[in-house]
Design a protein around this motif. Structure first.
Motif, PDB file in Angstrom:
ATOM      1  N   LYS A   1       0.805  -1.220   0.000  1.00  0.00           N
ATOM      2  CA  LYS A   1       0.000   0.000   0.000  1.00  0.00           C
ATOM      3  C   LYS A   1       0.841   1.275   0.000  1.00  0.00           C
ATOM      4  CE  LYS A   1      -0.752  -0.230   4.990  1.00  0.00           C
ATOM      5  NZ  LYS A   1      -1.743  -0.400   6.032  1.00  0.00           N
ATOM      6  N   HIS A   2       2.174   1.145   0.177  1.00  0.00           N
ATOM      7  CA  HIS A   2       3.038   2.311   0.250  1.00  0.00           C
ATOM      8  C   HIS A   2       3.867   2.532  -1.016  1.00  0.00           C
ATOM      9  CE1 HIS A   2       1.876   2.537   4.388  1.00  0.00           C
ATOM     10  NE2 HIS A   2       2.245   1.285   4.550  1.00  0.00           N
ATOM     11  N   LEU A   3       4.283   1.430  -1.653  1.00  0.00           N
ATOM     12  CA  LEU A   3       5.100   1.568  -2.859  1.00  0.00           C
ATOM     13  C   LEU A   3       5.107   0.293  -3.682  1.00  0.00           C
ATOM     14  CD1 LEU A   3       7.890   0.133  -1.534  1.00  0.00           C
ATOM     15  CD2 LEU A   3       8.305   2.463  -0.901  1.00  0.00           C
ATOM     16  N   ASN A   4       5.479   0.467  -4.942  1.00  0.00           N
ATOM     17  CA  ASN A   4       5.691  -0.653  -5.856  1.00  0.00           C
ATOM     18  C   ASN A   4       7.164  -0.646  -6.231  1.00  0.00           C
ATOM     19  OD1 ASN A   4       2.915  -1.056  -5.870  1.00  0.00           O
ATOM     20  ND2 ASN A   4       2.617   0.019  -7.797  1.00  0.00           N
ATOM     21  N   VAL A   5       7.834  -1.765  -6.003  1.00  0.00           N
ATOM     22  CA  VAL A   5       9.246  -1.898  -6.340  1.00  0.00           C
ATOM     23  C   VAL A   5       9.357  -2.938  -7.444  1.00  0.00           C
ATOM     24  CG1 VAL A   5      11.540  -2.526  -5.496  1.00  0.00           C
ATOM     25  CG2 VAL A   5       9.928  -1.368  -3.971  1.00  0.00           C
ATOM     26  N   ARG A   6      10.031  -2.565  -8.515  1.00  0.00           N
ATOM     27  CA  ARG A   6      10.247  -3.501  -9.623  1.00  0.00           C
ATOM     28  C   ARG A   6      11.725  -3.548  -9.934  1.00  0.00           C
ATOM     29  NH1 ARG A   6       5.354  -0.867 -10.668  1.00  0.00           N
ATOM     30  NH2 ARG A   6       3.632  -2.341 -10.531  1.00  0.00           N
ATOM     31  N   LEU A   7      12.199  -4.741 -10.238  1.00  0.00           N
ATOM     32  CA  LEU A   7      13.607  -4.973 -10.521  1.00  0.00           C
ATOM     33  C   LEU A   7      13.719  -5.791 -11.790  1.00  0.00           C
ATOM     34  CD1 LEU A   7      16.643  -5.068  -9.645  1.00  0.00           C
ATOM     35  CD2 LEU A   7      16.059  -7.101  -8.320  1.00  0.00           C
ATOM     36  N   SER A   8      14.642  -5.380 -12.654  1.00  0.00           N
ATOM     37  CA  SER A   8      14.908  -6.104 -13.892  1.00  0.00           C
ATOM     38  C   SER A   8      16.363  -6.539 -13.918  1.00  0.00           C
ATOM     39  CB  SER A   8      14.628  -5.199 -15.091  1.00  0.00           C
ATOM     40  OG  SER A   8      15.223  -5.706 -16.272  1.00  0.00           O
TER      41      SER A   8
ATOM     42  N   ASP B   1       7.690   3.129  -7.528  1.00  0.00           N
ATOM     43  CA  ASP B   1       6.567   4.059  -7.530  1.00  0.00           C
ATOM     44  C   ASP B   1       6.103   4.201  -6.087  1.00  0.00           C
ATOM     45  OD1 ASP B   1       6.230   4.515 -10.367  1.00  0.00           O
ATOM     46  OD2 ASP B   1       5.543   2.440 -10.477  1.00  0.00           O
ATOM     47  N   VAL B   2       6.063   5.438  -5.597  1.00  0.00           N
ATOM     48  CA  VAL B   2       5.657   5.715  -4.227  1.00  0.00           C
ATOM     49  C   VAL B   2       4.180   6.108  -4.228  1.00  0.00           C
ATOM     50  CG1 VAL B   2       6.014   7.264  -2.277  1.00  0.00           C
ATOM     51  CG2 VAL B   2       7.973   6.348  -3.502  1.00  0.00           C
ATOM     52  N   LYS B   3       3.419   5.563  -3.269  1.00  0.00           N
ATOM     53  CA  LYS B   3       1.982   5.806  -3.228  1.00  0.00           C
ATOM     54  C   LYS B   3       1.546   6.803  -2.157  1.00  0.00           C
ATOM     55  CE  LYS B   3       1.059   1.103  -4.774  1.00  0.00           C
ATOM     56  NZ  LYS B   3       0.417  -0.172  -4.416  1.00  0.00           N
ATOM     57  N   ASN B   4       2.409   7.047  -1.152  1.00  0.00           N
ATOM     58  CA  ASN B   4       2.002   7.936  -0.062  1.00  0.00           C
ATOM     59  C   ASN B   4       3.226   8.467   0.686  1.00  0.00           C
ATOM     60  OD1 ASN B   4       2.793   5.807   1.676  1.00  0.00           O
ATOM     61  ND2 ASN B   4       0.738   4.940   1.614  1.00  0.00           N
ATOM     62  N   THR B   5       2.968   9.251   1.721  1.00  0.00           N
ATOM     63  CA  THR B   5       4.045   9.885   2.482  1.00  0.00           C
ATOM     64  C   THR B   5       4.947   8.860   3.156  1.00  0.00           C
ATOM     65  OG1 THR B   5       2.646  11.814   2.855  1.00  0.00           O
ATOM     66  CG2 THR B   5       4.545  11.568   4.305  1.00  0.00           C
ATOM     67  N   LEU B   6       4.381   7.816   3.708  1.00  0.00           N
ATOM     68  CA  LEU B   6       5.215   6.802   4.360  1.00  0.00           C
ATOM     69  C   LEU B   6       6.163   6.155   3.352  1.00  0.00           C
ATOM     70  CD1 LEU B   6       6.023   5.376   6.921  1.00  0.00           C
ATOM     71  CD2 LEU B   6       4.145   3.772   6.583  1.00  0.00           C
ATOM     72  N   GLY B   7       5.708   5.957   2.132  1.00  0.00           N
ATOM     73  CA  GLY B   7       6.578   5.434   1.078  1.00  0.00           C
ATOM     74  C   GLY B   7       7.723   6.385   0.770  1.00  0.00           C
ATOM     75  N   LYS B   8       7.454   7.690   0.773  1.00  0.00           N
ATOM     76  CA  LYS B   8       8.507   8.685   0.529  1.00  0.00           C
ATOM     77  C   LYS B   8       9.521   8.700   1.668  1.00  0.00           C
ATOM     78  CE  LYS B   8       5.821  11.745  -2.392  1.00  0.00           C
ATOM     79  NZ  LYS B   8       5.203  13.050  -2.568  1.00  0.00           N
ATOM     80  N   VAL B   9       9.040   8.613   2.899  1.00  0.00           N
ATOM     81  CA  VAL B   9       9.945   8.577   4.054  1.00  0.00           C
ATOM     82  C   VAL B   9      10.813   7.326   3.983  1.00  0.00           C
ATOM     83  CG1 VAL B   9      10.048   8.353   6.582  1.00  0.00           C
ATOM     84  CG2 VAL B   9       8.448   9.978   5.524  1.00  0.00           C
TER      85      VAL B   9
END
Length: 165
Positions: A108-115, A134-142
């Motif tokens: 719910k905070h971010l999507n992490v993708r790795l190639s 991709d960050v979805k909210n403030t907690l993801g940015k922190v």
């Protein structure tokens, strides 16, 4: 960033909060991107696993997901048995091609993708390890404020474990 134009990870770059790529030239004997990814995860430096353990203990108190360790790869599973959607270490498989593996972890905070993308050059290859967040909210940015600088050290260090001794 120096990512080949045909890389599947390109579709995730637009609007990404964080993206980086690290390249390394290695001997090549026809290994698949999946095989190289698993080898890299199995060789994760101990200090990285320690940081993951600390990360898991801290963020679980904040309501974030406990990911486990990068080295948590099923050592008995055959390469041919991996399918899109399967868990491989801390990530789920999005795409498996002989020359590129894309994995992700989404919450719910971010999507992490790795190639992991292989570009063959005869008996050598260039391995491109690209991360897109991709960050979805403030907690993801922190979270990314603290993780991004460490990430930029973890990936090249982990790739260097693939160099012949």
């Amino acid at each position: 960033m120096n990512i080949p134009h045909n890389a599947l990870i390109h579709s995730y770059l637009d609007g990404a909060y964080f993206a980086d790529t690290h390249n390394i030239e290695l001997p090549y004997q026809g290994e698949s991107a999946l095989e190289i990814y698993i080898t890299t995860m199995k060789k994760t430096p101990n200090w990285v696993n320690t940081l993951m353990d600390v990360r898991n203990r801290i963020v679980s108190k904040l309501g974030l997901k406990h990911l486990g360790s990068l080295a948590d790869v099923d050592k008995d599973k055959a390469l041919d048995d991996y399918q899109v959607g399967d868990q491989i270490g801390i990530f789920s498989i999005v795409s498996i091609e002989p020359n590129e593996l894309v994995v992700e972890d989404c919450d719910k905070h971010l999507n992490v993708r790795l190639s992991f993308l292989i570009v063959p050059k005869g008996d050598r290859m260039v391995l491109h390890a690209t991360t897109v967040v991709d960050v979805k909210n403030t907690l993801g940015k922190v979270y990314m404020f603290f993780v991004a600088p460490v990430h930029r050290r973890i990936v090249p260090t982990s790739l260097k474990t693939l160099l012949p001794a």
